[in-house]
Write a protein that holds these residues in place. Structure first.
Motif, PDB file in Angstrom:
ATOM      1  N   GLY A   1      32.350  35.140  30.500  1.00  8.84           N
ATOM      2  CA  GLY A   1      32.252  35.652  29.107  1.00  8.84           C
ATOM      3  C   GLY A   1      32.407  37.090  28.677  1.00  8.84           C
ATOM      4  N   MET A   2      32.695  37.956  29.666  1.00 12.90           N
ATOM      5  CA  MET A   2      33.047  39.284  29.318  1.00 12.90           C
ATOM      6  C   MET A   2      34.474  39.563  29.600  1.00 12.90           C
ATOM      7  SD  MET A   2      31.703  42.608  31.715  1.00 12.90           S
ATOM      8  CE  MET A   2      30.135  42.159  31.572  1.00 12.90           C
ATOM      9  N   GLN A   3      35.069  40.160  28.310  1.00 10.68           N
ATOM     10  CA  GLN A   3      36.394  40.547  28.176  1.00 10.68           C
ATOM     11  C   GLN A   3      36.740  41.445  29.227  1.00 10.68           C
ATOM     12  OE1 GLN A   3      38.176  40.595  24.446  1.00 10.68           O
ATOM     13  NE2 GLN A   3      40.036  41.455  25.006  1.00 10.68           N
ATOM     14  N   LEU A   4      37.876  41.382  30.122  1.00 14.98           N
ATOM     15  CA  LEU A   4      38.294  42.394  31.139  1.00 14.98           C
ATOM     16  C   LEU A   4      38.721  43.479  30.560  1.00 14.98           C
ATOM     17  CD1 LEU A   4      40.124  40.330  33.906  1.00 14.98           C
ATOM     18  CD2 LEU A   4      37.932  41.551  33.927  1.00 14.98           C
TER      19      LEU A   4
ATOM     20  N   VAL B   1      34.122  40.899  42.470  1.00 14.71           N
ATOM     21  CA  VAL B   1      34.034  39.641  42.016  1.00 14.71           C
ATOM     22  C   VAL B   1      33.857  38.685  43.134  1.00 14.71           C
ATOM     23  CG1 VAL B   1      35.269  40.008  39.904  1.00 14.71           C
ATOM     24  CG2 VAL B   1      36.482  39.326  41.898  1.00 14.71           C
ATOM     25  N   VAL B   2      33.354  37.257  42.778  1.00 19.96           N
ATOM     26  CA  VAL B   2      33.515  36.343  43.939  1.00 19.96           C
ATOM     27  C   VAL B   2      34.415  35.092  43.432  1.00 19.96           C
ATOM     28  CG1 VAL B   2      32.141  34.523  45.061  1.00 19.96           C
ATOM     29  CG2 VAL B   2      30.979  36.937  44.689  1.00 19.96           C
ATOM     30  N   TYR B   3      35.403  34.666  44.293  1.00 23.73           N
ATOM     31  CA  TYR B   3      36.157  33.434  43.927  1.00 23.73           C
ATOM     32  C   TYR B   3      35.461  32.405  44.179  1.00 23.73           C
ATOM     33  CZ  TYR B   3      39.641  29.722  44.828  1.00 23.73           C
ATOM     34  OH  TYR B   3      40.304  28.610  45.011  1.00 23.73           O
ATOM     35  N   ILE B   4      35.191  31.510  43.261  1.00 24.72           N
ATOM     36  CA  ILE B   4      34.650  29.937  43.592  1.00 24.72           C
ATOM     37  C   ILE B   4      35.634  28.857  43.358  1.00 24.72           C
ATOM     38  CG2 ILE B   4      32.837  28.539  43.025  1.00 24.72           C
ATOM     39  CD1 ILE B   4      31.344  30.988  41.752  1.00 24.72           C
ATOM     40  N   PRO B   5      35.922  28.142  44.560  1.00 24.60           N
ATOM     41  CA  PRO B   5      37.091  27.083  44.386  1.00 24.60           C
ATOM     42  C   PRO B   5      36.501  25.823  43.483  1.00 24.60           C
ATOM     43  CG  PRO B   5      36.083  27.052  46.535  1.00 24.60           C
ATOM     44  CD  PRO B   5      35.661  28.445  45.617  1.00 24.60           C
TER      45      PRO B   5
ATOM     46  N   ALA C   1      34.450  36.786  48.363  1.00 19.47           N
ATOM     47  CA  ALA C   1      34.117  38.259  47.506  1.00 19.47           C
ATOM     48  C   ALA C   1      35.795  39.002  47.815  1.00 19.47           C
ATOM     49  CB  ALA C   1      33.051  38.789  48.175  1.00 19.47           C
ATOM     50  N   GLY C   2      35.793  39.877  46.602  1.00 24.23           N
ATOM     51  CA  GLY C   2      36.691  40.452  46.625  1.00 24.23           C
ATOM     52  C   GLY C   2      36.758  41.727  45.706  1.00 24.23           C
ATOM     53  N   VAL C   3      37.705  42.326  45.163  1.00 20.92           N
ATOM     54  CA  VAL C   3      37.568  43.728  44.260  1.00 20.92           C
ATOM     55  C   VAL C   3      38.690  43.425  43.396  1.00 20.92           C
ATOM     56  CG1 VAL C   3      37.686  46.025  44.020  1.00 20.92           C
ATOM     57  CG2 VAL C   3      36.510  45.019  45.942  1.00 20.92           C
ATOM     58  N   ILE C   4      38.631  43.514  42.116  1.00 18.45           N
ATOM     59  CA  ILE C   4      39.652  43.567  41.170  1.00 18.45           C
ATOM     60  C   ILE C   4      40.808  44.643  41.492  1.00 18.45           C
ATOM     61  CG2 ILE C   4      40.198  43.623  38.716  1.00 18.45           C
ATOM     62  CD1 ILE C   4      37.634  42.029  38.047  1.00 18.45           C
ATOM     63  N   THR C   5      41.836  44.616  41.507  1.00 12.95           N
ATOM     64  CA  THR C   5      42.828  45.551  41.686  1.00 12.95           C
ATOM     65  C   THR C   5      43.575  45.807  40.280  1.00 12.95           C
ATOM     66  OG1 THR C   5      44.654  44.163  42.512  1.00 12.95           O
ATOM     67  CG2 THR C   5      43.138  45.217  44.043  1.00 12.95           C
TER      68      THR C   5
ATOM     69  N   SER D   1      42.848  32.900  38.877  1.00 11.77           N
ATOM     70  CA  SER D   1      42.341  32.339  37.770  1.00 11.77           C
ATOM     71  C   SER D   1      41.199  33.179  37.275  1.00 11.77           C
ATOM     72  CB  SER D   1      42.210  30.939  37.385  1.00 11.77           C
ATOM     73  OG  SER D   1      41.870  30.629  36.212  1.00 11.77           O
ATOM     74  N   PRO D   2      40.954  33.551  36.311  1.00 12.45           N
ATOM     75  CA  PRO D   2      39.571  34.379  35.802  1.00 12.45           C
ATOM     76  C   PRO D   2      38.538  33.256  35.640  1.00 12.45           C
ATOM     77  CG  PRO D   2      41.213  34.244  33.918  1.00 12.45           C
ATOM     78  CD  PRO D   2      42.035  34.095  35.115  1.00 12.45           C
ATOM     79  N   HIS D   3      39.068  32.058  35.558  1.00 10.90           N
ATOM     80  CA  HIS D   3      38.073  30.878  35.417  1.00 10.90           C
ATOM     81  C   HIS D   3      37.540  30.504  36.785  1.00 10.90           C
ATOM     82  CE1 HIS D   3      39.277  30.111  31.250  1.00 10.90           C
ATOM     83  NE2 HIS D   3      40.566  30.066  31.943  1.00 10.90           N
ATOM     84  N   ASP D   4      38.042  31.025  37.743  1.00 11.88           N
ATOM     85  CA  ASP D   4      37.495  30.747  39.280  1.00 11.88           C
ATOM     86  C   ASP D   4      36.763  31.875  39.874  1.00 11.88           C
ATOM     87  OD1 ASP D   4      38.790  28.377  39.254  1.00 11.88           O
ATOM     88  OD2 ASP D   4      40.455  28.992  40.099  1.00 11.88           O
ATOM     89  N   LEU D   5      36.478  32.980  38.794  1.00 10.60           N
ATOM     90  CA  LEU D   5      35.697  34.061  39.328  1.00 10.60           C
ATOM     91  C   LEU D   5      34.435  34.137  38.516  1.00 10.60           C
ATOM     92  CD1 LEU D   5      38.790  36.680  39.385  1.00 10.60           C
ATOM     93  CD2 LEU D   5      37.648  35.722  41.086  1.00 10.60           C
ATOM     94  N   VAL D   6      33.465  34.882  39.469  1.00 11.30           N
ATOM     95  CA  VAL D   6      32.219  35.357  38.947  1.00 11.30           C
ATOM     96  C   VAL D   6      31.924  36.843  39.461  1.00 11.30           C
ATOM     97  CG1 VAL D   6      31.130  33.114  38.784  1.00 11.30           C
ATOM     98  CG2 VAL D   6      30.897  34.609  40.637  1.00 11.30           C
ATOM     99  N   TRP D   7      31.095  37.630  38.435  1.00 13.09           N
ATOM    100  CA  TRP D   7      31.034  38.843  38.859  1.00 13.09           C
ATOM    101  C   TRP D   7      30.079  38.909  39.888  1.00 13.09           C
ATOM    102  CZ3 TRP D   7      34.344  42.166  36.625  1.00 13.09           C
ATOM    103  CH2 TRP D   7      34.627  41.970  35.465  1.00 13.09           C
ATOM    104  N   GLU D   8      30.350  39.702  40.974  1.00 12.84           N
ATOM    105  CA  GLU D   8      29.683  39.829  42.525  1.00 12.84           C
ATOM    106  C   GLU D   8      28.367  40.467  42.137  1.00 12.84           C
ATOM    107  OE1 GLU D   8      30.644  41.143  46.841  1.00 12.84           O
ATOM    108  OE2 GLU D   8      30.845  42.792  45.111  1.00 12.84           O
ATOM    109  N   THR D   9      27.413  39.895  42.600  1.00 14.78           N
ATOM    110  CA  THR D   9      25.957  40.424  42.743  1.00 14.78           C
ATOM    111  C   THR D   9      25.472  40.124  43.853  1.00 14.78           C
ATOM    112  OG1 THR D   9      24.992  38.212  42.222  1.00 14.78           O
ATOM    113  CG2 THR D   9      25.477  39.317  40.380  1.00 14.78           C
ATOM    114  N   LEU D  10      24.395  40.828  44.397  1.00 18.59           N
ATOM    115  CA  LEU D  10      23.790  40.731  45.798  1.00 18.59           C
ATOM    116  C   LEU D  10      23.123  39.189  45.927  1.00 18.59           C
ATOM    117  CD1 LEU D  10      21.978  43.902  46.280  1.00 18.59           C
ATOM    118  CD2 LEU D  10      24.012  43.280  47.033  1.00 18.59           C
ATOM    119  N   LYS D  11      22.615  38.429  44.963  1.00 16.22           N
ATOM    120  CA  LYS D  11      22.153  37.062  44.873  1.00 16.22           C
ATOM    121  C   LYS D  11      23.349  36.322  45.646  1.00 16.22           C
ATOM    122  CE  LYS D  11      19.958  33.679  42.405  1.00 16.22           C
ATOM    123  NZ  LYS D  11      19.407  33.201  41.233  1.00 16.22           N
ATOM    124  N   GLY D  12      23.046  35.354  46.647  1.00 20.43           N
ATOM    125  CA  GLY D  12      23.780  34.521  47.251  1.00 20.43           C
ATOM    126  C   GLY D  12      25.137  35.137  47.963  1.00 20.43           C
TER     127      GLY D  12
END
Length: 76
Positions: free
Chosen positions: A8-11, A20-24, A38-42, A63-74
């Protein structure tokens, strides 16, 4: 005009370098799934977010639909 959103957050330019974390798709949005990565936006464009996963040294179009913001949880 950029319309890409992660959770929901516009880049914006200041998101470059953020984790960010890629979730297939088959992981059903479970951030602790074994195939999440996990990775970093370039950079990003009108269609993709480019993410450096691990030590690849370059951004991979994701795809941004496959990403979530990285947090320590999980990710421990």
């Amino acid at each position: 005009m950029n319309q890409l959103r992660i959770e929901g957050m516009q880049l914006a330019a200041d998101h470059v370098g953020r984790g960010v974390v890629y979730i297939p798709n088959h992981a059903n949005r479970a951030v602790d799934h074994e195939y999440c990565e996990a990775g970093v936006i370039t950079s990003f464009n009108d269609m993709f977010v480019f993410v450096n996963y691990g030590q690849r040294g370059r951004g991979i179009a994701t795809s941004p639909h496959d990403l979530v913001w990285e947090t320590l949880k999980g990710l421990e």
